[in-house]
Design an enzyme around this catalytic site. Structure first.
Site, PDB file in Angstrom:
ATOM      1  N   SER A  12       0.779  -1.081   0.006  1.00  0.00           N
ATOM      2  CA  SER A  12      -0.038   0.037   0.057  1.00  0.00           C
ATOM      3  C   SER A  12       0.964   1.249  -0.041  1.00  0.00           C
ATOM      4  O   SER A  12       1.677   1.350   1.035  1.00  0.00           O
ATOM      5  CB  SER A  12      -0.969  -0.192   1.179  1.00  0.00           C
ATOM      6  OG  SER A  12      -1.367   1.263   1.463  1.00  0.00           O
ATOM      7  N   HIS A  37      -1.377  -1.356  -4.228  1.00  0.00           N
ATOM      8  CA  HIS A  37      -2.482  -0.963  -3.656  1.00  0.00           C
ATOM      9  C   HIS A  37      -2.547   0.574  -3.478  1.00  0.00           C
ATOM     10  O   HIS A  37      -1.606   1.090  -2.795  1.00  0.00           O
ATOM     11  CB  HIS A  37      -2.702  -1.564  -2.203  1.00  0.00           C
ATOM     12  CG  HIS A  37      -3.911  -1.735  -1.776  1.00  0.00           C
ATOM     13  ND1 HIS A  37      -4.868  -2.205  -1.819  1.00  0.00           N
ATOM     14  CD2 HIS A  37      -4.275  -0.770  -0.499  1.00  0.00           C
ATOM     15  CE1 HIS A  37      -5.975  -1.792  -1.038  1.00  0.00           C
ATOM     16  NE2 HIS A  37      -5.635  -0.940  -0.383  1.00  0.00           N
ATOM     17  N   ASP A  39      -4.710   3.642  -1.595  1.00  0.00           N
ATOM     18  CA  ASP A  39      -5.817   4.093  -0.931  1.00  0.00           C
ATOM     19  C   ASP A  39      -6.339   5.534  -1.161  1.00  0.00           C
ATOM     20  O   ASP A  39      -5.536   6.283  -0.907  1.00  0.00           O
ATOM     21  CB  ASP A  39      -5.293   4.036   0.774  1.00  0.00           C
ATOM     22  CG  ASP A  39      -4.922   2.381   1.003  1.00  0.00           C
ATOM     23  OD1 ASP A  39      -4.036   2.020   1.401  1.00  0.00           O
ATOM     24  OD2 ASP A  39      -5.998   1.574   0.715  1.00  0.00           O
ATOM     25  N   MET A  41      -8.816   8.271  -0.011  1.00  0.00           N
ATOM     26  CA  MET A  41      -9.570   8.637   1.212  1.00  0.00           C
ATOM     27  C   MET A  41     -10.131   9.984   1.204  1.00  0.00           C
ATOM     28  O   MET A  41      -9.205  10.848   0.588  1.00  0.00           O
ATOM     29  CB  MET A  41      -8.681   8.640   2.421  1.00  0.00           C
ATOM     30  CG  MET A  41      -8.004   7.102   2.615  1.00  0.00           C
ATOM     31  SD  MET A  41      -7.026   7.121   4.279  1.00  0.00           S
ATOM     32  CE  MET A  41      -6.450   5.308   4.207  1.00  0.00           C
ATOM     33  N   HIS A  70      -8.180   1.276  -3.972  1.00  0.00           N
ATOM     34  CA  HIS A  70      -9.103   1.002  -2.890  1.00  0.00           C
ATOM     35  C   HIS A  70      -9.990   2.417  -2.533  1.00  0.00           C
ATOM     36  O   HIS A  70      -9.292   3.170  -2.035  1.00  0.00           O
ATOM     37  CB  HIS A  70      -8.610   0.285  -1.472  1.00  0.00           C
ATOM     38  CG  HIS A  70      -9.262   0.171  -0.330  1.00  0.00           C
ATOM     39  ND1 HIS A  70      -8.591   0.066   0.865  1.00  0.00           N
ATOM     40  CD2 HIS A  70     -10.744   0.372  -0.193  1.00  0.00           C
ATOM     41  CE1 HIS A  70      -9.505  -0.111   1.642  1.00  0.00           C
ATOM     42  NE2 HIS A  70     -10.711   0.108   1.120  1.00  0.00           N
ATOM     43  N   MET A  72     -12.248   4.396  -0.316  1.00  0.00           N
ATOM     44  CA  MET A  72     -12.948   4.682   0.920  1.00  0.00           C
ATOM     45  C   MET A  72     -13.393   6.164   0.950  1.00  0.00           C
ATOM     46  O   MET A  72     -12.852   7.157   1.619  1.00  0.00           O
ATOM     47  CB  MET A  72     -11.751   4.773   2.237  1.00  0.00           C
ATOM     48  CG  MET A  72     -11.197   3.364   2.299  1.00  0.00           C
ATOM     49  SD  MET A  72      -9.642   3.145   3.177  1.00  0.00           S
ATOM     50  CE  MET A  72      -8.682   3.225   1.632  1.00  0.00           C
ATOM     51  N   MET A 141     -11.279  -5.890   5.567  1.00  0.00           N
ATOM     52  CA  MET A 141     -10.501  -4.967   6.413  1.00  0.00           C
ATOM     53  C   MET A 141     -10.045  -5.599   7.536  1.00  0.00           C
ATOM     54  O   MET A 141     -11.106  -6.009   8.564  1.00  0.00           O
ATOM     55  CB  MET A 141     -11.273  -3.636   6.555  1.00  0.00           C
ATOM     56  CG  MET A 141     -11.633  -2.683   5.268  1.00  0.00           C
ATOM     57  SD  MET A 141     -10.136  -2.426   4.290  1.00  0.00           S
ATOM     58  CE  MET A 141      -9.180  -1.588   5.581  1.00  0.00           C
ATOM     59  N   GLY A 146      -8.659   3.953   7.369  1.00  0.00           N
ATOM     60  CA  GLY A 146      -8.281   5.322   7.544  1.00  0.00           C
ATOM     61  C   GLY A 146      -6.694   5.676   7.536  1.00  0.00           C
ATOM     62  O   GLY A 146      -6.339   6.618   7.135  1.00  0.00           O
ATOM     63  N   ASP A 177      -6.492  -6.383   4.166  1.00  0.00           N
ATOM     64  CA  ASP A 177      -6.287  -5.248   4.327  1.00  0.00           C
ATOM     65  C   ASP A 177      -6.045  -4.630   5.608  1.00  0.00           C
ATOM     66  O   ASP A 177      -7.006  -4.524   6.205  1.00  0.00           O
ATOM     67  CB  ASP A 177      -6.915  -4.320   3.201  1.00  0.00           C
ATOM     68  CG  ASP A 177      -6.352  -2.705   2.993  1.00  0.00           C
ATOM     69  OD1 ASP A 177      -6.887  -2.007   2.586  1.00  0.00           O
ATOM     70  OD2 ASP A 177      -5.285  -2.661   3.469  1.00  0.00           O
ATOM     71  N   GLY A 179      -2.523  -4.219   8.831  1.00  0.00           N
ATOM     72  CA  GLY A 179      -1.948  -5.204   9.697  1.00  0.00           C
ATOM     73  C   GLY A 179      -1.173  -6.333   9.230  1.00  0.00           C
ATOM     74  O   GLY A 179      -1.044  -7.117  10.099  1.00  0.00           O
ATOM     75  N   GLY A 199       1.317  -2.330   4.018  1.00  0.00           N
ATOM     76  CA  GLY A 199       2.064  -0.905   3.973  1.00  0.00           C
ATOM     77  C   GLY A 199       3.362  -0.857   4.727  1.00  0.00           C
ATOM     78  O   GLY A 199       4.336  -0.918   4.062  1.00  0.00           O
ATOM     79  N   SER A 200       2.863  -0.590   5.881  1.00  0.00           N
ATOM     80  CA  SER A 200       4.175  -0.317   6.892  1.00  0.00           C
ATOM     81  C   SER A 200       5.163  -1.540   6.783  1.00  0.00           C
ATOM     82  O   SER A 200       6.281  -1.240   6.867  1.00  0.00           O
ATOM     83  CB  SER A 200       3.577  -0.165   8.367  1.00  0.00           C
ATOM     84  OG  SER A 200       2.687  -0.957   8.672  1.00  0.00           O
TER      85      SER A 200
HETATM   86  C1  DX5 Z   1      -6.088   1.667   5.642  1.00  0.00           C
HETATM   87  C2  DX5 Z   1      -5.737   0.984   4.216  1.00  0.00           C
HETATM   88  C3  DX5 Z   1      -4.602   0.019   4.112  1.00  0.00           C
HETATM   89  C4  DX5 Z   1      -3.455   0.523   4.932  1.00  0.00           C
HETATM   90  C5  DX5 Z   1      -2.442  -0.689   5.291  1.00  0.00           C
HETATM   91  O1  DX5 Z   1      -7.358   1.869   5.521  1.00  0.00           O
HETATM   92  O2  DX5 Z   1      -6.982   0.706   3.451  1.00  0.00           O
HETATM   93  O3  DX5 Z   1      -4.314  -0.163   2.840  1.00  0.00           O
HETATM   94  O4  DX5 Z   1      -2.536   1.544   4.132  1.00  0.00           O
HETATM   95  O5  DX5 Z   1      -1.281  -0.251   5.871  1.00  0.00           O
HETATM   96  P1  DX5 Z   1      -0.739  -1.293   6.998  1.00  0.00           P
HETATM   97  O6  DX5 Z   1      -0.273  -2.424   6.248  1.00  0.00           O
HETATM   98  O7  DX5 Z   1       0.508  -0.534   7.655  1.00  0.00           O
HETATM   99  O8  DX5 Z   1      -1.753  -1.787   8.030  1.00  0.00           O
HETATM  100 ZN    ZN Z   2      -6.473  -0.097   1.581  1.00  0.00          ZN
END
Ligand code: DX5
Ligand code: ZN
Length: 229
Positions: A12, A37, A39, A41, A70, A72, A141, A146, A177, A179, A199-200
């Site tokens: 992400s 991916h 995101d 928002m 994605h 949101m 999710m 967010g 998606d 953690g 992501g992280s």
């Molecule tokens: C959160 C996003 C995710 C997020 C995942 O709302 O939809 O895609 O970036 O990031 P990690 O992998 O760090 O939880």
């Molecule tokens: Zn996402």
């Protein structure tokens, strides 16, 4: 996009360097990711604001593979055409984003993209039953949407298992998606997920000028998931 259930890692870019999105996308693809991916928002459906179709169009030339968008946002329908025009391969809308998800999924496929349906942690899977032939992907999710860097919600693993059974032989991806790490990836892979957004856990320790840690992280998450199959 041909359908298969092999494990796919989708970093992400919410955890990437926003000032270098193009180079970051090239770096994660060069380091072995499968999808990218993205995101989106709107500060309304979720308590954060990222970017829109113009940014997606700007990064598209830097992504050789799948751009997995994605959304949101709420409403969704007025923006579907713009994200399809921006080059999104998959456009995922949240079931909670509005009363007419069936029409939204029709519009996404009508715009030429693959249709994804995302479920927040508090949302059950009953309604999905009536949408299974409208979707190419279901995104579970595993955090409240967010933000990146949040803790994985273990209760969602059971939801993945039940969805996998519900999907049967249909060519529908199960995306996870939020953690996803080396520790949590095996749990969802064993339950039937095939697309793992991270992501992280992917961007940690690396950068555009030092992308090797991206590759190490991607390979470690993939190996942990595949070992659970
Ligand atoms: C959160 C996003 C995710 C997020 C995942 O709302 O939809 O895609 O970036 O990031 P990690 O992998 O760090 O939880
Ligand atoms: Zn996402």
């Amino acid at each position: 996009m041909t359908f298969n259930r092999s494990i796919k890692i989708a970093p992400s870019i919410l955890s990437a360097d926003f000032a270098n999105f193009g180079l970051e996308c090239e770096a994660i693809e060069a380091q072995g990711c499968d999808w990218v991916h993205v995101d989106v928002m709107d500060g309304h459906f979720v308590p954060n604001i990222t970017f829109g179709p113009a940014t997606c169009a700007a990064i598209r030339p830097h992504i050789k593979g799948v751009m997995d968008v994605h959304l949101m946002i709420a409403p969704v329908d007025p923006y579907i055409e713009a994200f399809a025009q921006a080059g999104a391969d998959v456009i995922t809308a949240h079931l909670e984003a509005g009363p007419h998800i069936h029409r939204t999924l029709q519009a996404i496929r009508g715009a030429g993209a693959k249709a994804g349906l995302a479920l927040n942690p508090g949302t059950g899977i009953e309604d999905v039953h009536y949408l299974l032939d409208m979707v190419d992907l279901i995104c579970v999710m595993t955090v409240n949407p967010g933000f990146g860097g949040q803790k994985f919600i273990p209760s969602q693993v059971e939801k993945v298992r039940r969805l996998r059974a519900m999907i049967g032989d249909r060519p529908v991806h199960i995306e996870i998606d939020g953690g996803v790490t080396v520790e949590t990836a095996p749990l969802v892979a064993a339950a039937g997920a095939d697309v793992l957004v991270a992501g992280s856990a992917v961007f940690r320790g690396g950068s555009v000028s030092n992308p090797a840690p991206y590759g190490e992280n991607i390979r470690a998450i993939r190996a942990a998931a595949e070992a659970a199959l």
